[in-house]
Design a protein around this motif. Structure first.
Motif, PDB file in Angstrom:
ATOM      1  N   GLY A 269      83.244  43.058  64.508  1.00 51.73           N
ATOM      2  CA  GLY A 269      81.829  43.399  64.497  1.00 51.73           C
ATOM      3  C   GLY A 269      81.361  44.159  65.718  1.00 51.73           C
ATOM      4  N   ASN A 270      82.290  44.827  66.420  1.00 52.79           N
ATOM      5  CA  ASN A 270      81.929  45.540  67.648  1.00 52.79           C
ATOM      6  C   ASN A 270      81.690  47.022  67.368  1.00 52.79           C
ATOM      7  OD1 ASN A 270      82.112  43.304  69.355  1.00 52.79           O
ATOM      8  ND2 ASN A 270      84.314  43.579  69.611  1.00 52.79           N
ATOM      9  N   ILE A 271      80.616  47.535  67.914  1.00 52.05           N
ATOM     10  CA  ILE A 271      80.296  48.959  67.861  1.00 52.05           C
ATOM     11  C   ILE A 271      80.119  49.438  69.298  1.00 52.05           C
ATOM     12  CG2 ILE A 271      78.716  50.726  67.040  1.00 52.05           C
ATOM     13  CD1 ILE A 271      77.914  48.868  64.797  1.00 52.05           C
ATOM     14  N   SER A 272      80.824  50.499  69.658  1.00 51.57           N
ATOM     15  CA  SER A 272      80.758  51.016  71.027  1.00 51.57           C
ATOM     16  C   SER A 272      80.492  52.515  70.983  1.00 51.57           C
ATOM     17  CB  SER A 272      82.065  50.737  71.776  1.00 51.57           C
ATOM     18  OG  SER A 272      82.020  51.281  73.091  1.00 51.57           O
ATOM     19  N   LEU A 289      77.282  51.891  75.546  1.00 47.87           N
ATOM     20  CA  LEU A 289      76.534  50.820  74.884  1.00 47.87           C
ATOM     21  C   LEU A 289      77.460  50.124  73.895  1.00 47.87           C
ATOM     22  CD1 LEU A 289      73.989  49.239  74.104  1.00 47.87           C
ATOM     23  CD2 LEU A 289      73.429  51.087  72.502  1.00 47.87           C
ATOM     24  N   ASP A 290      77.677  48.832  74.085  1.00 55.39           N
ATOM     25  CA  ASP A 290      78.464  48.008  73.176  1.00 55.39           C
ATOM     26  C   ASP A 290      77.539  47.007  72.496  1.00 55.39           C
ATOM     27  OD1 ASP A 290      80.643  49.370  74.097  1.00 55.39           O
ATOM     28  OD2 ASP A 290      81.373  47.763  75.379  1.00 55.39           O
ATOM     29  N   GLU A 297      74.930  40.407  70.685  1.00 51.38           N
ATOM     30  CA  GLU A 297      75.069  40.634  72.119  1.00 51.38           C
ATOM     31  C   GLU A 297      75.329  42.118  72.381  1.00 51.38           C
ATOM     32  OE1 GLU A 297      78.100  38.142  73.606  1.00 51.38           O
ATOM     33  OE2 GLU A 297      76.945  36.283  73.402  1.00 51.38           O
ATOM     34  N   SER A 298      74.823  42.585  73.475  1.00 53.10           N
ATOM     35  CA  SER A 298      74.999  43.994  73.826  1.00 53.10           C
ATOM     36  C   SER A 298      75.346  44.117  75.307  1.00 53.10           C
ATOM     37  CB  SER A 298      73.732  44.805  73.522  1.00 53.10           C
ATOM     38  OG  SER A 298      72.639  44.326  74.289  1.00 53.10           O
ATOM     39  N   ASP A 352      76.022  47.507  85.356  1.00 54.69           N
ATOM     40  CA  ASP A 352      75.726  47.039  84.009  1.00 54.69           C
ATOM     41  C   ASP A 352      74.416  46.274  83.991  1.00 54.69           C
ATOM     42  OD1 ASP A 352      76.268  44.584  85.136  1.00 54.69           O
ATOM     43  OD2 ASP A 352      78.171  44.301  84.109  1.00 54.69           O
ATOM     44  N   GLN A 353      74.046  45.741  82.818  1.00 55.66           N
ATOM     45  CA  GLN A 353      72.756  45.071  82.682  1.00 55.66           C
ATOM     46  C   GLN A 353      72.691  43.753  83.435  1.00 55.66           C
ATOM     47  OE1 GLN A 353      75.061  44.935  80.447  1.00 55.66           O
ATOM     48  NE2 GLN A 353      75.080  42.962  79.413  1.00 55.66           N
ATOM     49  N   ASN A 354      73.840  43.223  83.855  1.00 58.46           N
ATOM     50  CA  ASN A 354      73.872  41.980  84.637  1.00 58.46           C
ATOM     51  C   ASN A 354      73.899  42.242  86.141  1.00 58.46           C
ATOM     52  OD1 ASN A 354      73.955  40.263  82.351  1.00 58.46           O
ATOM     53  ND2 ASN A 354      76.134  40.681  82.105  1.00 58.46           N
TER      54      ASN A 354
END
Length: 396
Positions: A269-272, A289-290, A297-298, A352-354
């Motif tokens: 189910g991963n889209i990158s 963008l994953d 989760e992204s 990254d977002q973190n």
């Protein structure tokens, strides 16, 4: 930065006219080069040498916890005419950055590879042998590479380690590339893995293209590529599949170079998606963008690389003594031929977002090539620096 042995292997690929970028495994090579760089840990030094045009050696020593190291040897049946001194190697050849795909070339004809003497065929296929022993763990790596034909290549890699199941593993990879499309078949003894993957390039077929055909000035210089891979593990009864597409501009494109990719793994189910652009001659930007359709989760990653160039050696920046006494500037004489500027180094950064940050500085000081990097976690107020290290390379 590539290690010296990896650099020599790329020289072998170029000398034998093999396009390593025309593969499904290299579909996202541009984004990985900008965003997925490894941060060194501790201090590591590598001394290498191209002892002869067919033989290379390398010795590595590091200090991460316990002192460790390795030594490796490489043999090539094809004469490798390349720069081997670390003070003279073009940094673009050892530093992975924005990957500009090239025009597809027509594969060599099989008859062009044949050599005959006194009615007997005497030609032999190019091959490369490589071995590396890690100490003190006594882990052994081996590689055998053989060009079967102008469109085929066989690659055997093995690892021997007592800590692994069955004491090691062997991976066999058969590659077939005709320019318009490429396929790869692989088998691994680890889990009895069997796989196949392929890449198809839309547009003209280099095997049928007329070399005398003049190109229009307003032609759209870009290429769409699509591919897929499937693999199945016979021992653990599990498999996988993925699909991907890429659009990239070609070197003849007069606008800003860019590369965009999309990959999909339906089982996980991963889209990158990635988008990289060369904003200027020395600056490249990239985003990734994953997204997982099952967990929602992204992951968002932004990165850049900035190349630093040295000033031309023949350009005079200071005034002469005669001009200083006359209170005037020297007459500026523009050169008739532009002088190529040497690369001094490159600065890479990602976030990254973190708020996890990666920094990397690669370049050269005198006869040494260096890699200096650090990983920073802004959410860890007590200990933000997660890793810090430097790697030094010297070759002759």
């Amino acid at each position: 930065m590539l290690e010296f042995m990896d650099y020599v292997q790329h020289v072998f690929y170029n000398a034998s006219n093999w396009n390593i970028d025309n593969s499904y495994s290299q579909l996202t090579a541009t984004a990985r080069a900008i965003l997925d760089f490894e941060t060194p840990r501790g201090l590591r030094f590598t001394a290498s040498s191209l002892a002869s045009p067919n033989f290379a050696t390398s010795y590595n020593l590091g200090s991460v916890g316990l002192v460790d190291g390795s030594f490796s040897y490489l043999y090539s049946s094809r004469v490798l005419q390349t720069v081997s001194k670390s003070s003279q190697i073009d940094l673009h050849s050892v530093i992975r950055g924005y990957r500009q795909i090239k025009e597809l070339r027509t594969p060599d004809k099989a008859l062009e590879w044949e050599e005959w003497q006194v009615g007997k065929r005497t030609d032999c296929r190019d091959q490369l042998l490589y071995g590396r022993l890690y100490l003190p763990l006594s882990t052994l790596e081996a590689l055998y590479l053989r060009r079967i034909s102008p469109t085929q290549q066989l690659k055997l890699s093995a690892v021997s380690d007592g800590r692994m199941r069955n004491g090691g593993t062997i991976l066999a990879l058969h590659q077939y590339d005709v320019g318009k499309y490429s396929t790869e078949s692989l088998y691994s003894t680890d889990g009895g893995l069997i796989g196949v993957r392929g890449l198809y390039n839309f547009g003209p077929d280099p095997r049928k293209q007329d070399p005398d055909l003049t190109r229009m000035e307003e032609r759209f210089y870009g290429r769409f590529s699509a591919g897929a891979e499937m693999y199945y593990g016979a021992l653990n009864k599990s498999g996988g599949v993925s699909f991907g597409g890429r659009f990239a501009t070609l070197p003849a494109h007069k606008g800003i170079p860019l590369t965009a990719t999309v990959t999909l793994n339906p089982l996980m189910g991963n889209i990158s998606s990635t988008y990289a652009v060369k904003a200027s001659k020395n600056l490249s930007l990239c985003s990734q963008l994953d997204f997982n359709v099952y967990s929602y989760e992204s992951i968002i990653v932004l990165g850049c690389e900035l190349w630093r160039m040295k000033a031309p050696k023949d350009k005079k920046w200071e005034r002469s003594m005669e001009a200083k006494l006359a209170w005037k500037l020297d007459e500026v004489v523009e050169p008739t031929i532009s002088v190529p500027r040497e690369v001094a180094g490159v600065l890479k950064a990602r976030i990254d977002q973190n708020w996890r940050i990666g920094l990397l500085w690669e370049g050269r000081v005198k006869d040494l090539m260096f890699t200096l990097g650090s990983s920073i976690d802004m959410k860890r107020k007590d200990q933000p620096f997660r890793a810090l290290g430097m790697e030094l390379q010297y070759s002759s």
